[in-house]
Scaffold this active site. Structure first.
Site, mmCIF file in Angstrom:
data_model
loop_
_atom_site.group_PDB
_atom_site.id
_atom_site.type_symbol
_atom_site.label_atom_id
_atom_site.label_comp_id
_atom_site.label_asym_id
_atom_site.label_seq_id
_atom_site.Cartn_x
_atom_site.Cartn_y
_atom_site.Cartn_z
ATOM 1 N N ARG A 40 0.905 -1.423 -0.327
ATOM 2 C CA ARG A 40 -0.094 0.319 0.030
ATOM 3 C C ARG A 40 0.662 1.280 -0.138
ATOM 4 N NH1 ARG A 40 -3.641 -1.102 5.050
ATOM 5 N NH2 ARG A 40 -1.688 -2.289 5.423
ATOM 6 N N LYS A 47 9.440 -2.060 5.100
ATOM 7 C CA LYS A 47 8.925 -3.037 4.566
ATOM 8 C C LYS A 47 9.860 -2.657 2.796
ATOM 9 C CE LYS A 47 4.078 -3.279 6.424
ATOM 10 N NZ LYS A 47 2.975 -2.711 5.921
ATOM 11 N N ASP A 67 -3.828 -0.626 -3.410
ATOM 12 C CA ASP A 67 -4.658 -1.130 -2.198
ATOM 13 C C ASP A 67 -5.808 -1.045 -3.120
ATOM 14 O OD1 ASP A 67 -6.817 -0.483 -0.250
ATOM 15 O OD2 ASP A 67 -5.125 1.170 0.780
ATOM 16 N N THR A 89 -5.685 -9.003 1.821
ATOM 17 C CA THR A 89 -6.809 -8.543 2.594
ATOM 18 C C THR A 89 -6.903 -7.683 3.605
ATOM 19 O OG1 THR A 89 -8.548 -10.497 2.749
ATOM 20 C CG2 THR A 89 -7.067 -10.488 4.662
ATOM 21 N N LYS A 177 -13.424 -13.689 4.225
ATOM 22 C CA LYS A 177 -12.671 -14.694 3.898
ATOM 23 C C LYS A 177 -13.466 -15.571 3.184
ATOM 24 C CE LYS A 177 -9.141 -14.903 3.459
ATOM 25 N NZ LYS A 177 -8.497 -14.222 2.226
ATOM 26 N N VAL A 204 -1.103 -20.216 10.054
ATOM 27 C CA VAL A 204 0.478 -20.926 9.938
ATOM 28 C C VAL A 204 1.171 -20.127 11.145
ATOM 29 C CG1 VAL A 204 1.979 -19.756 7.567
ATOM 30 C CG2 VAL A 204 -0.817 -19.553 7.424
HETATM 31 N N1 LIG Z 1 -1.024 -16.073 8.920
HETATM 32 C C1 LIG Z 1 -2.544 -16.975 9.013
HETATM 33 O O1 LIG Z 1 -2.285 -17.943 9.274
HETATM 34 C C2 LIG Z 1 -3.058 -16.858 7.647
HETATM 35 C C3 LIG Z 1 -3.952 -18.419 8.077
HETATM 36 C C4 LIG Z 1 -4.937 -17.983 6.148
HETATM 37 C C5 LIG Z 1 -5.415 -17.483 5.377
HETATM 38 N N2 LIG Z 1 -4.513 -16.271 5.264
HETATM 39 C C6 LIG Z 1 -4.518 -15.377 4.836
HETATM 40 O O2 LIG Z 1 -3.276 -14.477 3.886
HETATM 41 C C7 LIG Z 1 -2.966 -13.255 3.464
HETATM 42 C C8 LIG Z 1 -1.772 -13.257 4.301
HETATM 43 O O3 LIG Z 1 -2.199 -12.601 5.577
HETATM 44 P P1 LIG Z 1 -0.889 -12.565 6.887
HETATM 45 O O4 LIG Z 1 -1.024 -13.601 7.310
HETATM 46 O O5 LIG Z 1 0.431 -12.965 5.837
HETATM 47 O O6 LIG Z 1 -1.165 -10.896 7.041
HETATM 48 P P2 LIG Z 1 -0.738 -10.211 6.761
HETATM 49 O O7 LIG Z 1 0.522 -10.003 7.255
HETATM 50 O O8 LIG Z 1 -1.129 -8.998 7.648
HETATM 51 O O9 LIG Z 1 0.174 -9.144 5.356
HETATM 52 C C9 LIG Z 1 -1.305 -8.834 5.330
HETATM 53 C C10 LIG Z 1 -1.048 -8.523 3.782
HETATM 54 O O10 LIG Z 1 -2.376 -7.644 3.263
HETATM 55 C C11 LIG Z 1 -1.314 -6.424 2.896
HETATM 56 N N3 LIG Z 1 -3.366 -5.360 2.963
HETATM 57 C C12 LIG Z 1 -3.599 -4.970 4.268
HETATM 58 N N4 LIG Z 1 -4.386 -4.522 4.222
HETATM 59 C C13 LIG Z 1 -4.983 -4.235 2.975
HETATM 60 C C14 LIG Z 1 -5.778 -2.948 1.819
HETATM 61 N N5 LIG Z 1 -6.091 -2.635 2.231
HETATM 62 N N6 LIG Z 1 -5.270 -2.712 0.700
HETATM 63 C C15 LIG Z 1 -4.246 -3.387 0.012
HETATM 64 N N7 LIG Z 1 -3.201 -4.611 0.499
HETATM 65 C C16 LIG Z 1 -3.786 -4.622 2.232
HETATM 66 C C17 LIG Z 1 -1.037 -6.050 4.014
HETATM 67 O O11 LIG Z 1 0.002 -4.578 2.559
HETATM 68 P P3 LIG Z 1 0.341 -3.667 3.110
HETATM 69 O O12 LIG Z 1 2.705 -4.419 3.600
HETATM 70 O O13 LIG Z 1 0.689 -2.711 1.970
HETATM 71 O O14 LIG Z 1 0.996 -2.956 4.838
HETATM 72 C C18 LIG Z 1 -0.237 -6.830 3.139
HETATM 73 O O15 LIG Z 1 0.818 -7.937 2.745
HETATM 74 C C19 LIG Z 1 -4.583 -12.735 3.510
HETATM 75 O O16 LIG Z 1 -4.886 -13.191 3.068
HETATM 76 C C20 LIG Z 1 -4.525 -13.664 4.828
HETATM 77 O O17 LIG Z 1 -6.070 -13.957 5.372
HETATM 78 C C21 LIG Z 1 -3.604 -16.503 6.860
#
Ligand SMILES: NC(=O)c1ccc[n+]([C@@H]2O[C@H](COP(=O)([O-])OP(=O)(O)OC[C@H]3O[C@@H](n4cnc5c(N)ncnc54)[C@H](OP(=O)(O)O)[C@@H]3O)[C@@H](O)[C@H]2O)c1
Length: 342
Positions: A40, A47, A67, A89, A177, A204
């Protein structure tokens, strides 16, 4: 299942600086692919610096600002790509947006917009969406209890009573989700021009390339950390799913890349290597790390009798490399390196 030829691809990773996104970008670069990663804020030096320091990044990584609240911003990053990983997300609703009233509306709009951009691109063969097991609860539709097993046929019912969710955040995340994944899988892609895959990942854990503790790793380790807020989310997962599906970050990234490497692949795949209870987490740390003191309120609960019934990902040839013990141990060592137990 037949794999594509192994030539290097150009791929887009949305949310490239997040927990899963950053490890996926690193692995894709290591495998020789060219990566278009979105963030974003391109002025966020921590980052951008992290991503630019990955091996091969100087020649094979391009960063794009995008975004979800302006979903057309992803167009540029997707142009010229062979595959798209939609990892980003929204976790919190943007107060600056009048267009989308909640995270679900924004997440669904981003899925719709990204599918359309992939179709228009003429180059994208497959869109792989990082979904969540929170959309795959084995609750029976009539709310009378759990089904016998959890697999790809399970969808979280969205009419559970409001007080079932322990916080607005958990409710919003479950809704966003579930509805976004359904939207993706219901999308009709005429003439099979674009293949759609959703990879519904378990909680994860494991290592991280980030300099802070990612939320899911903190949640998995909430008991040894004695962290009430993250533990609330872990307990909710067990309540929603019967037990907690878990998966190592390395397996998650390999599974994403496996989904890209197949000659043809479509549909929904659950991705977890173990199905554990909060009691098992506490027992593991009491046994193998007795120096870590876990307070009584974090000693966990037995789960339900639901079985893990998903074999789809394994049936197409993917093998997980990390069981629960390895996930716990890597998560523990990672947090210890970060000083979380001092
Ligand atoms: N970690 C888990 O246990 C897990 C399990 C199942 C599914 N998931 C899915 O995996 C994905 C990544 O999760 P994560 O654990 O890696 O979480 P994370 O570290 O919080 O990463 C979330 C990502 O989403 C981006 N984001 C948030 N709001 C946004 C917006 N308005 N516009 C564009 N980008 C946005 C953030 O980008 P910025 O860098 O720009 O802030 C960040 O890169 C998600 O879809 C989540 O639902 C995660």
């Amino acid at each position: 299942m037949e794999e594509q030829d192994s030539r290097h691809r150009t791929v887009c990773v949305t949310g490239g600086a997040g927990y899963i996104g950053s490890s996926l970008v690193k692995k894709l670069l290591e495998k020789g692919h060219t990566v278009h990663a979105t963030l974003r804020n391109l002025d966020d030096h921590s980052k951008v610096g992290l991503l630019k320091n990955f091996p091969e990044a100087n020649t094979k990584l391009r960063l794009f600002k995008a975004d979800i609240y302006n979903p057309d911003e992803f167009n540029l990053a997707i142009q010229g790509c062979d595959f798209v990983f939609h990892v980003a997300t929204p976790f919190q609703n943007s107060t600056q947006s009048s267009q989308y009233k909640d995270t679900t509306k924004a997440a669904v709009a981003s899925v719709e917009s990204i599918v359309k951009t992939c179709l228009r691109s003429g180059t994208v063969k497959r869109l792989i969406y990082t979904a969540s097991v929170m959309a795959a609860s084995p609750w029976k539709e009539d709310g009378s209890g759990f089904k016998d097993s959890m697999d790809e046929s399970c969808w979280t019912p969205l009419d559970l009573p409001n007080n079932y969710y322990r916080s607005n955040f958990l409710k919003d995340y479950t809704f966003s989700k579930t509805i976004a994944e359904k939207k993706l899988l219901n999308y009709e892609c005429k003439e099979n021009k674009l293949e759609l895959v959703s990879l519904a990942c378990g909680l994860v854990g494991g290592d991280t390339v980030l300099s802070y503790i990612p939320a899911s790793l903190g949640c998995l380790m909430s008991q040894p950390l004695n962290d009430p807020n993250s533990y609330q989310s872990l307990e909710f997962l067990q309540e929603l799913l019967g037990k907690v599906p878990i998966v190592h970050i390395d397996d998650v990234c390999e599974a994403h890349i496996f989904c890209m490497d197949q000659w043809s692949l479509q549909g929904r795949f659950l991705c977890a290597s173990d199905f554990i209870t909060t009691k098992e987490v506490a027992d593991y740390f009491c046994r193998y790390h007795p120096d870590i003191c876990i307070a009584d309120e974090f000693l966990g609960r037995h789960g339900s009798t639901v079985r893990w019934g998903s074999t789809k990902l394994n049936d197409v040839g993917f093998k997980h490399s990390y069981d629960a013990k390895l996930i716990f141990e890597d998560s523990f060592q990672c947090l210890r390196k970060m000083g979380a137990f001092e």
